[in-house]
Design an enzyme around this catalytic site. Structure first.
Site, PDB file in Angstrom:
ATOM      1  N   VAL A  41      -1.024   4.702   6.703  1.00 21.43           N
ATOM      2  CA  VAL A  41      -1.851   4.531   5.507  1.00 21.43           C
ATOM      3  C   VAL A  41      -3.327   4.486   5.872  1.00 21.43           C
ATOM      4  O   VAL A  41      -3.725   3.881   6.862  1.00 21.43           O
ATOM      5  CB  VAL A  41      -1.470   3.251   4.728  1.00 21.43           C
ATOM      6  CG1 VAL A  41      -0.094   3.406   4.107  1.00 21.43           C
ATOM      7  CG2 VAL A  41      -1.505   2.017   5.614  1.00 21.43           C
ATOM      8  N   GLY A  91       0.927  10.992   4.119  1.00 24.10           N
ATOM      9  CA  GLY A  91       0.545  11.465   2.794  1.00 24.10           C
ATOM     10  C   GLY A  91       0.061  12.900   2.780  1.00 24.10           C
ATOM     11  O   GLY A  91      -0.627  13.312   1.836  1.00 24.10           O
ATOM     12  N   CYS A  96     -10.253 -15.947  -7.351  1.00 19.77           N
ATOM     13  CA  CYS A  96      -8.979 -15.234  -7.260  1.00 19.77           C
ATOM     14  C   CYS A  96      -7.886 -16.285  -7.166  1.00 19.77           C
ATOM     15  O   CYS A  96      -8.172 -17.477  -6.949  1.00 19.77           O
ATOM     16  CB  CYS A  96      -8.942 -14.282  -6.075  1.00 19.77           C
ATOM     17  SG  CYS A  96      -8.879 -15.113  -4.468  1.00 19.77           S
TER      18      CYS A  96
END
EC number: 2.8.1.4
Length: 490
Positions: free
Chosen positions: A186, A289, A457
């Site tokens: 990735v 990918g 958050c």
């Protein structure tokens, strides 16, 4: 609160042992995920379906339950239902009226019935009787069998009547854990993350491998999007995030490899490293990918030369996908903004890259490469559980002011929009602005410099990281909010 979950059709056509194994895996996955929502939620399975039953005390959690069901691989669709004991025909009508009677005003409708078991009536008999009663006793504008405004759906299963309130599409695919694991390379961009999503959707436990070419911000961004993807679609199973420091490898390529072959050789080095790590993790396949001809290194000729360095299977889910389709999928799964704002670091850009690399020439170029550099990169790899990557980065963050009371400061909720929508931050007498973390850097410069801003958050980790980045950029009007929120009812 009652949900009926239907298996993805490809599960139902498997042999009995395979179907049994897959349906059990889906049930186990849902139990894990829904237990985190509330441990009183029950998950029951039979041959045809899974039922999710939650007590009335957790009715306020219906959106979170639906969120889990919508993003769990292996589900074709799920329905929120009201379940009753099966009575006579008129009782079926009355139960249907109690659910749908006030929802048909001014609308055309039809009734559709699915039935299993032995009964002294046919599905069509129920459709006609219930439809006639609703048409007569509600404000509906009439029955319309083709393209009605509303379809009232009933399921009669042996001695039970399910009146379907809402029907939702599921993710499809196979339950996570029913296939062998893979290691996905990735970069945080559109392609590699969508490819990883597709393997997760197919029931494949997908570990993440990131080659850091020298950018700390890039690594943080990749960790964020990898965590998001896992947490949203695959958190029933723990996976690993592997980071390999590749800056020295890049330097070696730039120094000793011909310009036109740098891209192909970089990919070959990545596959060599990925193979070693896959063997360590006992994983038999890699995922990339890549799509045909999207960039120069992705021609068939180049991909063949790249793959020749490994005997490990390399999967390319996007190999014939158009870029527009990839971006559309990224938008649908919630990763488009991550990719569009990813602070990428690209250290190898050929001026005139080859599109038809020859293996002999590539191997000649690699003969000038010091492979001890690659070995050192693999040895220095860091392997973490995906749910720990954010906390691990926290140790690298310099001290950031953390407050529990906002005072007159403006609060910036930096969570992903999906998380913020499910659980909005509500604080009395405080101004709250919603700016997702991937837009924060560009948006912060436009805010009033005379005001103080507190980043928020859920876990307080990402807010600290992004506050530290803003401090590094010279802003002094930023801190982190960790409020003492009231206990939410179970």
């Amino acid at each position: 609160m009652h949900f009926v979950v239907k298996f993805f059709p490809e599960i139902t056509i498997k042999s009995n042992p395979v179907r049994k194994r897959m349906s059990k895996q889906l049930k186990d996955n849902l139990r894990i995920l829904l237990h985190r929502v509330d441990d009183r939620i029950k998950v029951l399975k039979d041959w045809e379906k899974i039922e999710v039953i939650a007590p009335d005390a957790v009715a306020h959690l219906s959106d979170r339950i639906e969120e889990v069901l919508a993003h769990t691989p292996g589900i074709a669709n799920f329905a929120r239902v009201q379940q009753f004991p099966l009575g006579d025909m008129h009782d079926v009508y009355e139960k249907t009226f109690s659910v749908w009677g006030d929802k048909l005003d001014g609308k055309t409708f039809c009734v559709r019935v699915k039935r299993s078991g032995k009964h002294d009536f046919q599905s069509l008999d129920v459709e006609q009787y219930v439809g006639g009663g609703l048409n007569k006793n509600t404000g509906a504008t009439g029955v319309k069998l083709k393209n009605p405004d509303v379809t009232v759906k009933l399921e009669i299963r042996h001695d039970k009547l399910n009146v379907i309130e809402e029907l939702h599409q599921g993710l499809g695919g196979f339950p996570l854990g029913t296939q062998d694991p893979v290691l996905s390379l990735v970069s945080g961009g559109f392609d590699s993350i969508v490819a990883s999503y597709l393997t997760i959707k197919r029931g494949i436990r997908t570990h993440f491998l990131f080659f850091n070419l020298g950018g700390r911000q890039h690594e943080l961004g990749v960790k964020e999007v990898s965590y998001y993807l896992w947490n949203r679609y695959g958190s029933s199973h723990r996976v690993r995030f592997v980071s390999v420091p590749f800056d020295e490898v890049v330097t070696e390529i730039l120094t000793n490899v011909d310009d036109s072959h740098m891209g192909v050789i970089l990919k070959r080095m990545m596959l060599r490293a990925a193979t070693a790590i896959a063997n360590e993790l006992q994983v038999d396949a890699l995922v990339t990918g890549e799509a045909i001809a999207q960039v120069s290194s992705q021609t068939l000729k180049n991909l063949s030369v790249i793959d020749s360095v490994t005997d490990t299977l390399v999967l390319r889910p996007l190999i014939v996908s158009d870029k527009s389709d990839i971006i559309r999928t990224a938008r649908e799964i919630g990763t488009e903004e991550f990719a569009a704002n990813m602070p990428e670091y690209c250290g190898v850009i050929s001026v005139k890259p080859t599109t038809r690399a020859k293996r002999e020439r590539v191997e000649e170029e690699e003969s000038h490469f010091d492979f001890s550099v690659l070995d050192r990169a693999v040895n220095n790899r860091v392997i973490q559980n995906i749910d720990q990557v954010v906390e691990e980065v926290e140790g690298e963050v310099p001290d950031v002011e953390v407050v529990s009371e906002p005072g007159e400061a403006v609060i910036i909720d930096i969570r992903h929009p999906d998380e913020e929508e499910l659980d909005p931050l509500e604080l009395e007498n405080s101004q709250v602005e919603v700016i997702p973390f991937y837009r924060l850097n560009s948006a912060f410069s436009k805010l009033d410099p005379e005001k103080k801003y507190l980043l928020y958050c859920s876990r307080g980790v990402m807010s600290r990281l992004h506050a530290s980045h803003l401090l590094d950029e010279g802003y002094r009007n930023v801190a982190v909010l960790r409020p003492h929120l009231p206990h939410r009812p179970d």
